[in-house]
Design an enzyme around this catalytic site. Structure first.
Site, PDB file in Angstrom:
ATOM      1  N   SER A 192      -4.091  31.267  -2.335  1.00  7.59           N
ATOM      2  CA  SER A 192      -5.254  31.543  -1.499  1.00  7.59           C
ATOM      3  C   SER A 192      -4.755  31.758  -0.079  1.00  7.59           C
ATOM      4  O   SER A 192      -3.694  31.231   0.300  1.00  7.59           O
ATOM      5  CB  SER A 192      -6.238  30.364  -1.526  1.00  7.59           C
ATOM      6  OG  SER A 192      -7.221  30.489  -0.511  1.00  7.59           O
ATOM      7  N   TYR A 229      -8.490  21.560  -1.096  1.00  3.38           N
ATOM      8  CA  TYR A 229      -8.199  22.909  -1.579  1.00  3.38           C
ATOM      9  C   TYR A 229      -6.991  23.488  -0.849  1.00  3.38           C
ATOM     10  O   TYR A 229      -6.064  24.017  -1.474  1.00  3.38           O
ATOM     11  CB  TYR A 229      -9.426  23.786  -1.366  1.00  3.38           C
ATOM     12  CG  TYR A 229      -9.301  25.210  -1.865  1.00  3.38           C
ATOM     13  CD1 TYR A 229      -9.515  25.515  -3.205  1.00  3.38           C
ATOM     14  CD2 TYR A 229      -8.998  26.255  -0.994  1.00  3.38           C
ATOM     15  CE1 TYR A 229      -9.414  26.821  -3.666  1.00  3.38           C
ATOM     16  CE2 TYR A 229      -8.897  27.560  -1.445  1.00  3.38           C
ATOM     17  CZ  TYR A 229      -9.110  27.836  -2.775  1.00  3.38           C
ATOM     18  OH  TYR A 229      -9.009  29.130  -3.224  1.00  3.38           O
TER      19      TYR A 229
END
Length: 274
Positions: free
Chosen positions: A143, A156
């Site tokens: 990501s 995350y």
């Protein structure tokens, strides 16, 4: 095209966004695909879409942090199709909370899904490939939050950044076996479905302790959809990338390359005249 003809792929965390699009994209290139996930309502439509398009797929519901589930997924793929050639670690437990608001239990759970799931599936698939003497391709979905500091999303960001060096370390360990391990970096993504895209855009604009202007800060003028990611993942899965390992392909419209104070679309840019 059939760049992945007769290859067998496992995609963890399939659903209506990135994982599902990747699974369908691999199938469109000839791969047989195992779609995994916890939510049957998310996984089953991915399998149905692949089959309706003429591909082969089946679902395997379970928790990526459960070693028994991981072993079963690989066994079922081998029993049905004879091998596993491709693994895409896409599973994530998304709980957007910050350092001061996230419970330690939620933090550990998020890291276990992102990092523990990738560890278990990578190990199991690698052991299968080594036992058969086959090379293969393992792709870890990262990501832009893995490369930049995002406030209010501590678990995350930590998990995805951990996958960067997990990818490199696994790639070095498995290189002598002909197994390639690479990362793929997407960014904030608009669903292909227009209604869901409108809902997500609305949620992005909602009040927050850490306001984010995803569309306004994006260099290429629009956020990517899951379909924008498929070609890069297919390339990493295919023999065309046979000398690429321990690396990363970023498909983020320039988001991580952008110099931080620049405001795209601010009207101050000047187009060079001939």
């Amino acid at each position: 095209m059939n760049r992945l003809q007769d290859k067998v792929a496992i995609v963890t965390g399939t659903g209506p966004l990135i994982g599902g699009a990747i699974a369908a994209g691999l199938a469109a290139e000839g791969a047989r695909v195992v779609c995994t996930g916890l939510d049957e309502d998310a996984v089953k439509p991915c399998v149905t879409a692949i089959e309706e398009a003429g591909g082969e797929a089946f679902s395997a519901l379970g928790d990526v942090t459960d070693p028994v589930h991981v072993e079963e997924v690989v066994r079922r793929a081998v029993d049905r199709w004879g091998s596993v050639d491709i693994l895409v670690n896409s599973a994530v437990w998304f709980r957007k909370q910050g350092l001061l608001t996230m419970s330690v239990e939620d933090y550990r759970r998020q890291l276990d899904v992102i990092l523990g799931g990738a560890f278990l599936f990578t190990r199991e698939v690698a052991q299968h490939l080594i036992s058969t003497g086959r090379g293969g391709s393992i792709i870890n979905v990262l990501s832009t939050a893995a490369w930049q500091g995002e406030p209010g999303n501590i678990g995350y960001s930590t998990g995805k950044s951990g996958l960067i060096n997990f990818t490199r370390s696994a790639a070095m360990e498995l290189a002598r076996h002909g197994i390639r391990v690479n990362g793929f970096t997407p960014t904030a993504t608009l669903p292909d479905d227009s209604e869901r895209a409108r809902e997500l855009t609305k949620s992005m604009a909602a009040p927050s302790d850490y306001p984010m202007d995803f569309p306004g800060q994006f260099p290429m003028g629009r956020l990517p959809t899951p379909q924008d990611y498929v070609p890069a993942v297919v390339f990493l899965a295919s023999d065309e990338s046979s000398m690429i390992t321990g690396s990363n392909i970023t498909v983020d419209g320039g988001a991580t390359a952008k110099y931080w104070p620049w405001l795209p679309g601010s009207g101050r840019e000047r187009t060079a005249q001939p």
